[in-house]
Scaffold this active site. Structure first.
Site, PDB file in Angstrom:
ATOM      1  N   ASP A  57       0.726  -1.352   0.104  1.00  0.00           N
ATOM      2  CA  ASP A  57       0.034  -0.119   0.008  1.00  0.00           C
ATOM      3  C   ASP A  57       0.587   1.077   0.035  1.00  0.00           C
ATOM      4  OD1 ASP A  57      -2.057   2.139   0.017  1.00  0.00           O
ATOM      5  OD2 ASP A  57      -3.026   1.399   2.276  1.00  0.00           O
TER       6      ASP A  57
ATOM      7  N   ASP B   2      27.190  12.128  27.903  1.00  0.00           N
ATOM      8  CA  ASP B   2      25.991  12.136  29.042  1.00  0.00           C
ATOM      9  C   ASP B   2      24.567  13.150  28.521  1.00  0.00           C
ATOM     10  OD1 ASP B   2      25.076  12.545  32.100  1.00  0.00           O
ATOM     11  OD2 ASP B   2      26.381  13.956  32.527  1.00  0.00           O
TER      12      ASP B   2
ATOM     13  N   ASP C 131      21.745   7.510  32.114  1.00  0.00           N
ATOM     14  CA  ASP C 131      22.146   9.025  31.511  1.00  0.00           C
ATOM     15  C   ASP C 131      23.643   8.884  31.018  1.00  0.00           C
ATOM     16  OD1 ASP C 131      22.590   9.926  33.764  1.00  0.00           O
ATOM     17  OD2 ASP C 131      22.115  11.810  33.809  1.00  0.00           O
TER      18      ASP C 131
ATOM     19  N   HIS D 213       2.058 -21.614  81.514  1.00  0.00           N
ATOM     20  CA  HIS D 213       0.776 -20.526  81.062  1.00  0.00           C
ATOM     21  C   HIS D 213       1.838 -20.075  80.200  1.00  0.00           C
ATOM     22  CE1 HIS D 213      -2.375 -18.152  80.117  1.00  0.00           C
ATOM     23  NE2 HIS D 213      -2.122 -17.621  80.103  1.00  0.00           N
TER      24      HIS D 213
ATOM     25  N   CYS E 239      -1.976 -12.374  82.001  1.00  0.00           N
ATOM     26  CA  CYS E 239      -1.235 -13.072  80.953  1.00  0.00           C
ATOM     27  C   CYS E 239      -1.391 -11.573  79.474  1.00  0.00           C
ATOM     28  CB  CYS E 239      -1.200 -13.912  80.414  1.00  0.00           C
ATOM     29  SG  CYS E 239      -0.116 -14.756  78.665  1.00  0.00           S
TER      30      CYS E 239
ATOM     31  N   ASP F 230     -16.872 -27.230  52.837  1.00  0.00           N
ATOM     32  CA  ASP F 230     -18.022 -26.076  51.957  1.00  0.00           C
ATOM     33  C   ASP F 230     -18.200 -26.566  50.349  1.00  0.00           C
ATOM     34  OD1 ASP F 230     -15.570 -25.248  50.957  1.00  0.00           O
ATOM     35  OD2 ASP F 230     -15.487 -24.406  52.293  1.00  0.00           O
TER      36      ASP F 230
ATOM     37  N   GLU G 275     -14.747 -23.504  61.698  1.00  0.00           N
ATOM     38  CA  GLU G 275     -15.182 -22.768  61.895  1.00  0.00           C
ATOM     39  C   GLU G 275     -13.975 -22.468  63.185  1.00  0.00           C
ATOM     40  OE1 GLU G 275     -14.943 -20.376  59.066  1.00  0.00           O
ATOM     41  OE2 GLU G 275     -15.484 -21.358  57.840  1.00  0.00           O
TER      42      GLU G 275
END
EC number: 3.6.1.23
Length: 1772
Positions: A786, A1025, A1100, A1506, A1534, A1619, A1655
């Site tokens: 084209d 630079d 740079d 504990h 605690c 589940d 749970e």
């Protein structure tokens, strides 16, 4: 050129004769070819003018470099042979003994006969003294000159040069008494050349005992001419004796003040010595001594006179103010560095001036600033000279050179040696040359440009002067000056130089441009330059033609005034007719004085010269003429014909024009305007004579209706062509116009653009589509050609999914429009069937029927649209089109993608798909940033003081004017602030922390700094630079709004101004990465086009290196173009083109790479943070320094101690000395570039503490060091070497891309075999290595320090038990009790340690201390000590870990002090096995147990339990038998458990009646476990026994892994309830449960209450984890699995219910008959009462009954259930 050639031939002639005397015959032609090669490889050699041994050795070095660079095929076979022959000839140590004897005899004669001044003068022919014979023998040198300590009564001895020609007195020669035959000033200045490298060993400039100078001799045959020379010398000796006798008689006759002097003082009593060859005794300053008359110019501060007795006296006189005034005037009017001023300074410097005199003179002449500048430069020069004097050992230090310290008085400075005065002179004049040029503020070298009429020589002088100030000397930057001499010259000089640019040097440039003056001479100068002549020669050659051509008849041999033909033709004078100008009288037109014609119309002024004044003349332009403003339009009728029979009308240029080939076709004005006569059209053709001269005139058609100016299209073909004004260069042929019935396309032409009628390009159209198949990155694509499409487009369906694409900011328009289409993120390499290739960056659009190849690709393929019509082709050629060269006027074609130009006037016509696509020019910008959230971030602006607010307003305004920011209404805002820098300027900063937190951070593209040592050796480099790199890269438009900020006002006087960044903002987290990617994309084409170049890009900074300097410059030119296209700018002042380069903190000077000078500020080192920064910088430099870890240990030790960054630190004496050593190493050490053609060696040295590595190729390349802190507490030295081998191989591949060819380490082959068999690291370090592993180091002084550390192998500690050794058992307890037992004896002692490992180490130290001279078999139950103690013998450095390192060091010292071996073994404690070893260990273990002084109470035991396990109150009450309230108080007190309150149970779930009947399973997340955050939990609903595992996910495979682990602990369940997660509902999980006969049920979707038991188990598990994670128990710290297992242990085995049972008890010892109540219940379906059945759950209003009949649980209302006594009744 002629002089150089004659000198060339003279060299060859003399060398041939000299070689012939040694019996070597060579051909003259061979020597000429040899010296041609010398000239090519050593361009400096012909300019030196002398061959001596030093220069000849330089030639040999150049030969060797040329051989190494280009290989043997480029070097003539006889080159090195001839070089060696000539070296033997000019090296006096190797000269024929007979010749040496003759020379020695001659020198002896000269010594005894040179008491007088010879009247003959050496020949002035510089070509005779071409070859010098230098003597390296000190004795010979000393004997060749007069002794410095001769008596003062003797006259100076003069040694004239031995000449081949007969010498005679020249009557025009100056008086010998006025000539200083010592002539050593130049030689002394060379000896003290300030440009010498500072650290090269050279002979001392002045030897106080025996000064020497080279003896210069011509290459002659001493045997043949020695007798003749000796006879001449004898005659001169006799004459001298008579001369001395006469002088003695005259001195005796002198009276009064009359004095007869020797020739040395004939000019006056006072003289300034010019490098006297003899030692002159110095006297005191005689101020009262009578002074004779002297000329003012001879008065200088230090003078020396010789009295009648030969005694030398020195005087110090004041300056003559006429000299100061003259110098002051010159400096003021012309400048301090003007040539005239420098000449005065040099004349003054020829005399003896003390440092004080120089300072006085400069202060009087220069301004205050220039004086300070001179003084600083003078001191710096003296400092360098003093350093060289120190190496030479002559005692002339810095104080003597500057006149300071002990030498500040004038008396002391007067007594200086002559050589010292010469050094002061050189330092002072060099400092003077460094002064700035008058009127020049210090412009850069690239800013020096030649003016239009400035002579080229003056321009070059300015260049050299500026280069001298920058480089120290003009010679240092000669290549750069030559390049700029062409680039910055005016166009005329550039055109003259261009053909010879690569064929000559700077002096050739000056010669070529010597005749180029003002603009009117430029055309003549260019023509002369391209004919290879000067203007003078060019004109002379033109004048050599005998006779000129007659202007009347055109024939040679006579002038127009003598033309007979003209006289014959004009024998009858023609009377003038009607004036064609005014049409009102009969007179010649050139004599017409009318101002109007017969119609009253004004007439134009006369053309040409008239008596009223000079003709106006056209404006002259060098590059093409323009019609003079005063010249009026001329019609076609004004054109003339050459002859009556000429077919065309002559066309000429209206101005002088110079055309060059680079300019391409140019339109030359003729001053002739249309229209053409009726019914005609014009054809322009060039004259054949013009074509021969190199001017091409393009044919053209002039339409009949064209009324504009007719111009000539012309082009210079090969050379510069001058088109004089008025010369005929073309013809206009008028042809008849034939009208046809064709349709007219356009209206009347009028004054349209110049040229012929529009041409329609004809191409046959067929039904076949013009398709083309190409390969993009090796993937095939087919598309349509084209020619109307600006860019290439690929349909999305053909685009590979893994090829990256990005959104663009452009629109594609055609038949329709595509907004913001996607484009390839990188350039793709296209390739056709013929392997032609290039780069394109196509667009990608969906739903495109076919791919389109646009002009960006077709232009690279050089596709042309051609027509079969010869007429059309001829028309195109007439317009300047050359096939294959493009339509541009320069005919250079377009080799790169066509720049996309927007066409805003085109509109779409429907659905998108186009055959011609026009693209809006894309704006290049950084890639878009990926954001975590689109939620705006607003952080209020901080208040600013008035001063800071004013500074912020000014800075914001500057950024706004620069286009870096724009006004904004963004919902994002982050605060700004300003800080004042040390320079006093303000800096604008923005706090972007909140914005950075919302973006996805990009990874580092360059995790390390590039190393300059990897640049190939010998490559030429250019370093640039980029200027303001961040501010040159636009942000992606979609990201700009996020970087908005506000500018506040005081007291809220006005609304805040809002701005946002358009470029990469500083302190944005992704700015460095975006910058690197943007710059890398910009230079990608350069990398692809110049693959042979070594290009480094870091942020740079960009470095280009290559073998060929011309290619490097070409690559640099393309790089500048690509960077400019990308909008990046190069800082001109930071372009580095030659040594020394500065790059990434290093200085690159030739093959050496050094660190920039650094001074460590010791006064700033006060805190841990200061030392951490310092050690970080030093560690970064260590690869380039010879500093070992042991050297830096005192500084590393300062980092130990308090971890607070602000904690105080101080320097020890060792650390202070080490800092000085670091500074010295930074200043002196260097590394070199790698040579990839040589093998790369990696050397490992046995340095203290840790080994040190070095990459080596005849010089150090890079040092490699292990970390300062070893990775293990005890790292054996041989393991450290293995680690260094791994590190070295990794560095070699990372920096050089290759494995080292040879690894040299300190171990022998047998030792390496032992290490391979007995260690783990050595086989790993040497795995897959195919190079050489050796232990023979190269012979080099630098490598000698590798012997600093002696390596050892295990000798004291045995690997097997010893025979007849004492058996000892050791043990230690956390209570601090240590013990060891032997035989029936037990020894124990208390320590202050609380670690069982360290206590047992104390016991082991006690054993080694108690039995130093006995063999021992030691057994310990600590596996850690049994493994660590054997390593101590070979460990060089012990990692610092509190008390551990101290105890290990103590134990290591005991091992080093032993000479008798011992064995240490491990035995498991509490094994219960029989035998003496287990019994001995048990005995030692019992010795460490202590009986408690008091028995802990139950309350204390509960508190301890504990603290360790965080048990609940119920468990504490039952386990330790304490009241419930005390147990609750323990839990409440605690601090960890107080935050976790119990959660009430709000419901019930079906539970199993037996263990493993019903499980519930689920997954919970705990993010602190990282990748193991998925906790899979299963619980037995009958007993509450909990099982959990850590997984990396929650898919089916993870669920199955968890269940298999659970089955291995408590077996298979009958039913599992989960589940509806995908991991549980998958087909694979269903098959898994079915295979194991497990019933799997799920709860109600999205209802977690169906999984209530598991749970609650999640909550209990996480609560327990949170509690124990904050504890101090060692096994649980930092390990997720340990923490989880500890929590499960507490929940399953320690927590008790009200029946005093744990979950494990309930699971393993279940008794269901005693647990469940028996009830009878009513079945609502059949109204029956089956009984008795157990109750599973009795809830509020409902009861869960387990039906033994149906083997299932039933939920019933409480009203349908009746409880019965729990007995053994049977069912009815």
């Amino acid at each position: 050129m002629g002089q150089e050639l004659s000198q060339h031939e003279r060299y060859v002639e003399q060398l041939k004769q000299a070689l012939k005397t040694r019996g070597v015959k060579v051909k003259y032609a061979d020597l000429l070819k040899f010296f041609d090669f010398v000239k090519d490889t050593c361009p400096w050699f012909p300019q030196e003018g002398t061959i001596d041994i030093k220069r000849w050795r330089r030639v040999g070095d150049c030969f060797q470099d040329y051989y190494n660079t280009f290989g043997p095929e480029k070097v003539p076979v006889t080159a090195f042979s001839y070089w060696n022959l000539i070296k033997e000839l000019i090296d006096k140590k190797e000269v024929n003994p007979q010749v040496m004897a003759a020379v020695a005899q001659t020198e002896e004669i000269l010594k005894t006969s040179s008491h007088t001044e010879l009247t003959t003068k050496p020949s002035q022919n510089p070509d005779l003294d071409l070859i010098s014979l230098d003597s390296d023998d000190e004795g010979a040198k000393g004997s060749s000159l007069k002794d410095k300590n001769l008596s003062c009564t003797k006259k100076p001895k003069r040694f004239p040069v031995l000449l081949t020609a007969q010498t005679s007195a020249d009557p025009e020669d100056p008086n010998p008494s006025e000539v200083d035959w010592d002539g050593l000033e130049d030689e002394a200045a060379k000896y003290h050349n300030p440009d010498w490298p500072p650290f090269l060993t050279r002979p001392p400039p002045y030897n106080k005992a025996t000064p020497s100078a080279p003896t210069v001799m011509a290459v002659v045959n001493p045997k043949e001419e020695l007798k003749e020379k000796i006879a001449q010398l004898e005659e001169q000796i006799k004459l001298e004796e008579l001369h001395q006798a006469l002088i003695s008689k005259l001195q005796k006759l002198k009276t009064g003040n009359e004095t007869v002097t020797s020739p040395e003082t004939a000019g006056g009593f006072s003289r300034t010595p010019h490098w006297p060859g003899q030692h002159i005794p110095k006297g005191k300053c005689c101020a009262s001594r009578e002074k004779e008359e002297q000329t003012p110019k001879d008065i200088f501060p230090v003078t020396e006179t010789v009295d009648g007795q030969g005694q030398a006296w020195r005087h110090h006189n004041g300056f003559d103010f006429t000299v100061i005034k003259e110098l002051k005037t010159a400096a003021s009017q012309y400048g301090a560095t003007a040539p005239y001023t420098l000449a005065i300074v040099e004349s003054v410097a020829d005399n003896w001036l003390t440092p004080t005199d120089w300072n006085t003179l400069v202060r009087a002449v220069l301004s205050g600033g220039d004086h300070l500048l001179w003084k600083s430069e003078f001191f710096e020069n003296c400092r360098e000279t003093a350093k060289r004097n120190q190496q030479a050992g002559n005692g002339w230090d810095f104080d003597m050179l500057t006149g300071s310290g002990n030498y500040s008085s004038t008396d002391a400075q007067m007594q200086y040696d002559p050589g010292l005065f010469a050094q002061i002179q050189a330092a002072a004049t060099k400092a003077w040359r460094k002064l700035p040029v008058k009127g020049d503020p210090g412009a850069s070298l690239t800013g020096v440009k030649q003016g239009p009429d400035e002579p080229f020589a003056d321009f070059v002088h300015r260049l050299i002067t500026t280069a001298g100030r920058i480089f120290g000397s003009a010679e240092a930057g000669v290549d750069y000056v030559k390049q700029l001499a062409y680039e910055n010259a005016n166009p005329a000089c550039q055109a003259a130089i261009r053909p010879y640019r690569k064929k000559t040097d700077l002096t050739g440039y000056i010669r070529l441009c010597s005749d180029i003056g003002p603009s009117y001479q430029q055309g003549l100068a260019m023509a002369a330059a391209f004919s290879g002549q000067t203007v003078k020669d060019f004109l002379n050659n033109k004048n050599k033609e005998k006779g000129g051509c007659c202007f009347k008849c055109g024939r040679k041999g006579h002038f127009a005034k003598n033309c007979h033909e003209h006289i014959h033709n004009n024998s009858e004078t023609k009377a003038p007719g009607l004036c064609p100008r005014c049409k009102r009288g009969k007179h010649w037109a050139n004599e017409c004085k009318s101002k109007t014609d017969s119609q009253g119309n004004p007439l134009p002024p006369h053309q040409g010269n008239r008596t009223e004044g000079p003709a106006p003349g056209p404006e002259t332009s060098l590059w093409g003429g323009q019609l003079c403003s005063s010249q009026q339009k001329q019609p076609i009728s004004k054109l003339t014909r050459a002859t009556p029979g000429s077919a065309g009308l002559d066309l000429s240029s209206t101005s002088h024009t110079v055309l060059t080939p680079e300019m391409g076709p140019q339109a030359l004005s003729t001053g002739i305007y249309g229209p053409l006569p009726p019914n005609t059209f014009g054809l322009i053709l060039g004259r054949s004579s013009i074509t021969i001269k190199g001017l091409q005139v393009y044919p053209g058609v002039i339409d009949n209706d064209y009324t504009g100016e007719i111009k000539i299209m012309a082009k210079a073909v090969n050379n510069i062509v001058t088109v004089p004004q008025g010369n005929r260069i073309a013809q206009l042929i008028l042809l008849p116009l034939i009208e046809t019935d064709n349709k007219v396309q356009q209206p009347y032409r009028g004054q349209g653009s110049f040229g012929s009628s529009d041409i329609y390009w004809v191409q046959p159209i067929t039904c076949q589509k013009p398709s083309l198949t190409l390969w993009l990155d090796d993937k095939m694509f087919t598309g349509l050609i084209d020619t109307g499409a600006d860019v290439t487009i690929i349909k999305l369906e053909d685009w590979p999914p893994n090829w990256p694409i990005t959104d663009t900011l452009t629109n594609l328009r055609g038949i329709g429009q595509s907004n913001n289409p996607k484009q390839s993120s990188k350039y793709l390499t296209w390739r056709d069937k013929e392997n032609n290739s290039g780069l394109i960056k196509p667009f990608v659009i969906p739903n495109l029927p076919v791919n389109l190849w646009g002009r960006d690709l077709l232009s690279q393929m050089k596709i042309m649209m051609c027509s079969p019509s010869d007429i059309v082709t001829a028309q195109m050629l007439a317009q300047g089109y050359s096939p294959g060269k493009g339509l541009g006027k320069n005919e250079n074609g377009i080799l790169h993608p066509i720049p996309n130009q927007g066409q805003f006037d085109k509109k779409g016509f429907g659905n998108f798909l186009t055959a011609a696509i026009d693209m809006l020019a894309p704006q290049q910008c950084a890639e878009p940033i990926t954001w975590k959230s689109d939620e705006p971030v607003w952080v209020d602006q901080w208040p600013l003081t008035s001063e800071k607010l004013a500074a912020a307003q000014q800075l914001v305004q500057e950024q706004l004017e620069a286009g870096h920011i724009t006004e904004s209404n963004s919902p994002w805002n982050t605060p700004i602030f300003v800080i004042k820098k040390k320079s006093g300027k303000w800096r604008l900063l923005q706090d972007l922390r909140a914005v950075n937190a919302t973006m996805v951070l990009m990874g580092a593209l360059q995790p390390g700094l590039p190393s300059p040592v990897a640049i190939p050796q010998g490559y030429l480099k250019i370093i640039i630079d980029l200027k303001d790199c961040f501010f040159s890269i636009p942000l992606h438009p979609s990201d700009q709004k996020r970087f908005a900020f506000s500018l506040p006002s005081t007291n809220f006087k006005e609304p805040m101004q809002r701005f946002q960044w358009k470029v990469l903002p500083q302190r944005m987290a992704n700015s460095p990465t975006l910058c690197q990617k943007y710059v890398a994309t910009a230079i990608h084409k350069v990398r692809h086009a110049w693959k042979q170049m070594y290009i480094i890009h870091y942020m740079d900074d960009i470095l280009i290196a290559g073998k060929d300097g011309q290619q490097v410059l070409q690559c640099f030119d393309q790089l500048k173009q690509e960077l400019t296209i990308a909008g990046l700018h190069i800082a001109p002042e930071k372009i580095q083109l030659q040594d020394p380069y500065t790059y990434l903190g290093f200085e690159l000077n030739g093959p050496k790479i050094t660190n920039q000078k650094a001074v460590i500020r010791k006064d700033k080192l006060q805190t841990l943070n200061d030392f951490q920064k310092l050690l970080g910088d030093i560690n970064w430099l260590r690869p380039y320094l010879k500093l070992t870890t042991a050297d830096l240990k005192p500084l590393f030790d300062t980092l130990k101690g308090d971890s607070n960054p602000n904690s105080h630190r101080s320097l020890s004496k060792e650390a202070l000395a080490l800092l000085d050593k670091v500074e010295t190493a930074i200043a002196e050490q260097f590394v070199t570039h790698i040579n990839y053609s040589l093998p790369l060696m990696f050397l490992i040295f046995n340095t203290a503490l840790t080994p040190t590595g070095l990459f080596w190729q005849n010089n150090p390349i890079m040092w490699v060091h292990l970390p300062a802190s070893p990775k293990k507490v005890l790292l054996p030295y041989y393991d450290a070497i293995a680690d260094l081998i791994i590190l070295g191989r990794d560095h070699s591949k990372k920096y050089f891309g290759i494995e080292p060819s040879v690894i040299i380490q300190p171990y022998s082959k047998s030792q390496i075999d032992w290490l391979m068999q007995n260690t783990e690291m050595w086989p790993i370090a040497c795995a897959s290595y195919v190079g050489i592993l050796d232990n023979h180091y190269p012979p080099n002084k630098l490598i000698q320090f590798c012997k600093l550390h002696a390596f050892i192998f295990p000798q004291i500690i045995s690997k097997t038990p010893l025979n007849n050794a004492l058996l000892v058992f050791t043990d230690g307890s956390s209570t601090g009790m240590a013990a060891y037992t032997l035989a029936d004896t037990t020894i124990k002692f208390q320590t202050n340690l609380n670690s069982a490992q360290l206590v047992e180490l104390q016991a082991l130290i006690a054993v080694l201390s108690a039995f130093p001279n006995q063999p021992l078999n030691i057994y310990t139950d600590s596996a850690y000590l049994a493994h660590s103690i054997p390593l101590l013998e070979t460990v060089a450095q012990i990692k610092h870990i509190s008390e551990t390192a101290k105890l290990f060091l103590q134990c290591q010292q005991l091992i080093y002090n032993r000479s008798i071996p011992f064995y240490i073994g491990h035995v498991r404690a509490h094994s219960g096995l029989p035998g003496p070893i287990a019994h001995g260990n048990q005995k030692a273990d019992l010795a460490t147990k202590t009986v408690a002084s008091n028995i802990n109470t139950n309350l204390e035991s509960a508190q301890n339990a504990h603290t360790l396990h965080h048990l609940n109150a119920q468990t504490l009450k039952l386990m330790f038998n304490i009241p419930r309230e005390q147990a609750r108080q323990i839990v409440r007190q605690c601090p960890i458990c107080a935050t976790y309150l119990p959660v009430p149970h709000l419901g019930v779930n079906p539970r199993g009646l037996l263990p493993n009947m019903i499980w519930q399973m689920d997954v919970t997340h705990y993010s602190e476990f990282g990748n193991l955050k998925y906790i899979h939990v299963s619980i037995d609903t009958f007993s509450g026994f909990l099982l959990a595992t850590l997984q990396t996910g929650e898919t089916t495979k993870h669920v199955i892994t968890h269940l298999l682990h659970c089955f291995s602990i408590i077996g298979l369940p009958k039913q599992i309830k989960t589940d509806n997660g995908p991991g549980y509902t998958s087909k694979n999980f269903q098959e898994f449960c079915s295979t194991l006969q497990i019933k799997h049920v799920t709860g109600i979707p999205y209802n977690p209450q169906g999984q209530g038991i598991v749970e609650r188990a999640h909550l209990s598990l996480k609560t327990t984890i949170e509690k124990i994670k904050k504890g101090e128990w060692y096994p649980t710290k930092g390990t997720p699995r340990n923490i989880l297992n500890h929590a499960l242990f507490i929940l399953n085995f320690l927590n008790l219910d009200d029946q005093n049972h744990s979950a494990a008890d309930r699971f393993w010892h279940s008794n269901p008959r005693k647990q469940f109540a028996m009830v009878k219940w009513k079945d609502p379906l059949d109204n029956t009462w089956p009984w008795p059945d157990p109750v599973i759950i009795w809830g509020r209003g409902s009861v869960c009954v387990y039906s033994q009949t149906h083997d299932a649980a039933r939920w019933l209302p409480e009203r349908l259930v009746k409880q019965i006594p729990n007995n053994n009744q049977s069912r009815e």
